[in-house]
Design a protein around this motif. Structure first.
Motif, short mmCIF file in Angstrom:
data_model
loop_
_atom_site.label_atom_id
_atom_site.label_comp_id
_atom_site.label_asym_id
_atom_site.label_seq_id
_atom_site.Cartn_x
_atom_site.Cartn_y
_atom_site.Cartn_z
N THR A 1 13.56 4.33 -5.00
CA THR A 1 13.01 3.18 -5.73
C THR A 1 13.27 3.32 -7.22
OG1 THR A 1 11.27 2.87 -4.07
CG2 THR A 1 10.91 1.89 -6.23
N ILE A 2 12.98 4.49 -7.77
CA ILE A 2 13.18 4.72 -9.21
C ILE A 2 14.66 4.63 -9.57
CG2 ILE A 2 12.97 6.44 -11.05
CD1 ILE A 2 10.37 7.37 -9.61
N ASP A 3 15.52 5.18 -8.73
CA ASP A 3 16.97 5.11 -8.98
C ASP A 3 17.44 3.65 -9.02
OD1 ASP A 3 17.21 7.83 -9.17
OD2 ASP A 3 17.95 8.11 -7.12
N LEU A 4 16.93 2.83 -8.11
CA LEU A 4 17.30 1.41 -8.08
C LEU A 4 16.83 0.71 -9.35
CD1 LEU A 4 16.43 0.57 -4.36
CD2 LEU A 4 18.70 0.37 -5.40
N PHE B 1 0.79 -1.23 0.00
CA PHE B 1 0.00 0.00 0.00
C PHE B 1 0.82 1.28 0.00
CE2 PHE B 1 -2.87 -3.18 1.86
CZ PHE B 1 -3.97 -3.01 1.07
N HIS B 2 2.02 1.25 0.56
CA HIS B 2 2.75 2.51 0.74
C HIS B 2 4.16 2.44 0.12
CE1 HIS B 2 5.21 0.79 4.00
NE2 HIS B 2 4.11 0.30 4.52
N PRO B 3 4.79 3.59 -0.09
CA PRO B 3 6.06 3.62 -0.84
C PRO B 3 7.22 2.93 -0.14
CG PRO B 3 5.54 5.78 0.08
CD PRO B 3 4.31 4.95 0.25
N LYS B 4 7.23 2.92 1.18
CA LYS B 4 8.34 2.28 1.91
C LYS B 4 8.37 0.78 1.66
CE LYS B 4 10.14 5.72 4.47
NZ LYS B 4 11.57 6.05 4.55
N GLU C 1 1.96 6.15 11.82
CA GLU C 1 2.61 7.38 11.40
C GLU C 1 2.12 7.81 10.03
OE1 GLU C 1 6.82 6.71 11.35
OE2 GLU C 1 6.84 5.76 13.34
N LEU C 2 2.09 9.10 9.80
CA LEU C 2 1.80 9.64 8.47
C LEU C 2 3.11 10.09 7.85
CD1 LEU C 2 -0.37 10.53 6.39
CD2 LEU C 2 -0.37 12.77 7.51
N LEU C 3 3.50 9.44 6.76
CA LEU C 3 4.73 9.83 6.07
C LEU C 3 4.61 11.25 5.55
CD1 LEU C 3 5.47 6.61 3.97
CD2 LEU C 3 6.59 7.30 6.11
N SER C 4 5.65 12.03 5.71
CA SER C 4 5.64 13.39 5.18
C SER C 4 5.82 13.38 3.67
CB SER C 4 6.77 14.20 5.82
OG SER C 4 8.04 13.72 5.36
N VAL C 5 5.53 14.50 3.05
CA VAL C 5 5.73 14.63 1.60
C VAL C 5 7.19 14.35 1.25
CG1 VAL C 5 5.68 16.24 -0.35
CG2 VAL C 5 3.82 16.24 1.33
N THR C 6 8.09 14.87 2.04
CA THR C 6 9.53 14.67 1.79
C THR C 6 9.90 13.20 1.91
OG1 THR C 6 10.07 16.90 2.57
CG2 THR C 6 11.86 15.27 2.56
N GLU C 7 9.41 12.52 2.95
CA GLU C 7 9.72 11.10 3.12
C GLU C 7 9.22 10.26 1.96
OE1 GLU C 7 9.73 10.14 7.88
OE2 GLU C 7 7.82 10.81 7.01
N ILE C 8 8.02 10.56 1.49
CA ILE C 8 7.46 9.81 0.36
C ILE C 8 8.26 10.08 -0.91
CG2 ILE C 8 5.42 9.51 -1.11
CD1 ILE C 8 3.76 10.45 1.37
N ALA C 9 8.56 11.35 -1.17
CA ALA C 9 9.31 11.72 -2.37
C ALA C 9 10.68 11.06 -2.37
CB ALA C 9 9.43 13.24 -2.48
N GLU C 10 11.37 11.11 -1.25
CA GLU C 10 12.70 10.51 -1.17
C GLU C 10 12.65 9.00 -1.36
OE1 GLU C 10 14.30 11.90 2.51
OE2 GLU C 10 14.89 13.85 1.69
N ALA D 1 3.98 14.53 -3.13
CA ALA D 1 5.27 13.86 -3.24
C ALA D 1 5.53 13.34 -4.64
CB ALA D 1 5.35 12.72 -2.23
N MET D 2 4.50 12.74 -5.23
CA MET D 2 4.67 12.18 -6.57
C MET D 2 5.00 13.26 -7.58
SD MET D 2 2.23 9.27 -8.27
CE MET D 2 2.66 8.05 -7.02
N HIS D 3 4.35 14.40 -7.47
CA HIS D 3 4.61 15.48 -8.43
C HIS D 3 5.94 16.17 -8.14
CE1 HIS D 3 1.05 15.31 -10.92
NE2 HIS D 3 0.42 14.89 -9.83
N GLU D 4 6.39 16.11 -6.90
CA GLU D 4 7.73 16.60 -6.60
C GLU D 4 8.77 15.75 -7.32
OE1 GLU D 4 10.58 16.62 -2.70
OE2 GLU D 4 8.63 17.62 -2.47
N VAL D 5 8.55 14.44 -7.32
CA VAL D 5 9.46 13.53 -8.04
C VAL D 5 9.41 13.81 -9.53
CG1 VAL D 5 9.88 11.10 -8.65
CG2 VAL D 5 9.29 11.71 -6.29
#
Length: 320
Positions: free
Chosen positions: A168-171, A53-56, A154-163, A208-212
């Motif tokens: 993930t994309i870099d990998l 469900f989540h990016p982590k 916990e609610l992931l912050s925009v920065t945590e999700i973007a990072e 976060a997604m649009h920041e990426v």
């Protein structure tokens, strides 16, 4: 008279055809698109660790795959007569710890193999809310009905999700810089978190997604598909939801699939899709008189259609 607001969609530059290899990861919504792709016999792998469900959770899966890590007995636990792994959905849980470990490590190996040939990776995020296991101080993909006191929410912050998304994309693109990453937000509302909490979660994911995407605007290998916006703006009516009033129903899924196809599926592939669907419907046909001449001719015609599809695409197998 225009009675509907419509989301503006642009044709993808790197479209999907029958030579494409796809890896689909994320929330249950990715399985709706994945089921359509599988129906039309595209070469796909979806959610090898079950719904994430989540990016982590997605980042951890991809990281383990790329690093060649494997699971051991230290990574699993016994609860309610089954063995579980906090990194995977309960669909993989098993009464046998040996079977669970085998399935987990096979899933890692199969994901590695698919990623090595992938042309497209579709990532759908469902929520920014996560659960941290207090004892291990790790964010889990699934709680497996372990008592809630064992976790903090916990609610992931925009920065945590973007990072997390960027890592993930870099990998993924370290394997092949040409892999097209398609990012989407699931329109499924997580109302168990609360109405306001669901809105906060989706807002964090979108930002976060649009920041990426903005950070990666110089590359053509990262794209966004507006699945969330299509449901929220074009299908803004409860008749497009299942009885739970949370998940899009079959009509909504079909509508979004049509939109996805118009953007991401190549015109050449659509001819093959039509042939595949014709064969699939033929295989579902149940004759009144199996011994009749009419049915014999129908079967012969169907066999010719199958042969024609497989001449151009030998990997297509209608027996599975």
């Amino acid at each position: 008279m225009k009675l509907q607001t419509q989301v503006s969609l642009k044709k993808a530059k790197k479209q999907i055809d029958y030579q494409s290899r796809l890896l689909l990861l994320g929330s249950c919504f990715v399985e709706n698109i994945g089921a359509k792709l599988e129906y039309f016999k595209f070469r796909t792998m979806q959610n090898p660790f079950g719904i994430l469900f989540h990016p982590k959770a997605i980042e951890k899966l991809i990281s383990k795959v790329i690093k060649g890590e494997v699971y051991s007995v230290d990574d699993i636990f016994y609860q309610n007569e089954r063995w579980h792994c906090f990194d995977a959905h309960s669909d993989l849980s098993d009464p046998s710890k040996e079977n669970l470990l085998l399935n987990l490590n096979n899933a890692l190996a199969q994901t590695k193999e698919q990623l090595s040939v992938a042309t497209h990776v579709l990532i759908t995020l469902g929520t920014a809310w996560v659960y941290r296991h207090k004892e291990s101080d790790t964010i889990v993909a699934n709680c497996h009905k372990v008592p809630q006191k064992s976790f903090s929410k916990e609610l992931l912050s925009v920065t945590e999700i973007a990072e997390s998304l960027k890592r993930t994309i870099d990998l993924i693109q370290a394997e092949d810089p040409k892999i097209q990453c398609v990012l989407t937000i699931s329109p499924v509302r997580h109302l168990k978190d609360g109405f306001v909490e669901n809105q906060r979660s989706k807002a964090h994911l979108i930002a976060a997604m649009h920041e990426v995407l903005e950070d990666s605007k110089l590359t053509a290998e990262i794209s966004y598909f507006e699945s969330y916006e299509l449901v929220m703006d074009e299908l803004r009516d409860y008749r497009f939801y299942k009885n739970d009033m949370v998940h899009p129903n079959d009509l909504a899924v079909e509508y979004i699939w049509e939109k996805f196809s118009s953007v991401w599926i190549s015109e050449n592939a659509k001819n093959t899709m039509a042939s595949v669907e014709e064969v699939r419907k033929g295989l579902q046909h149940r004759p009144f008189y199996p011994e009749s001449e009419q049915h014999r001719k129908f079967v012969e015609s169907l066999e010719r259609k199958i042969k024609k599809v497989r001449q151009n695409h030998p990997f297509i197998d209608f027996t599975v």
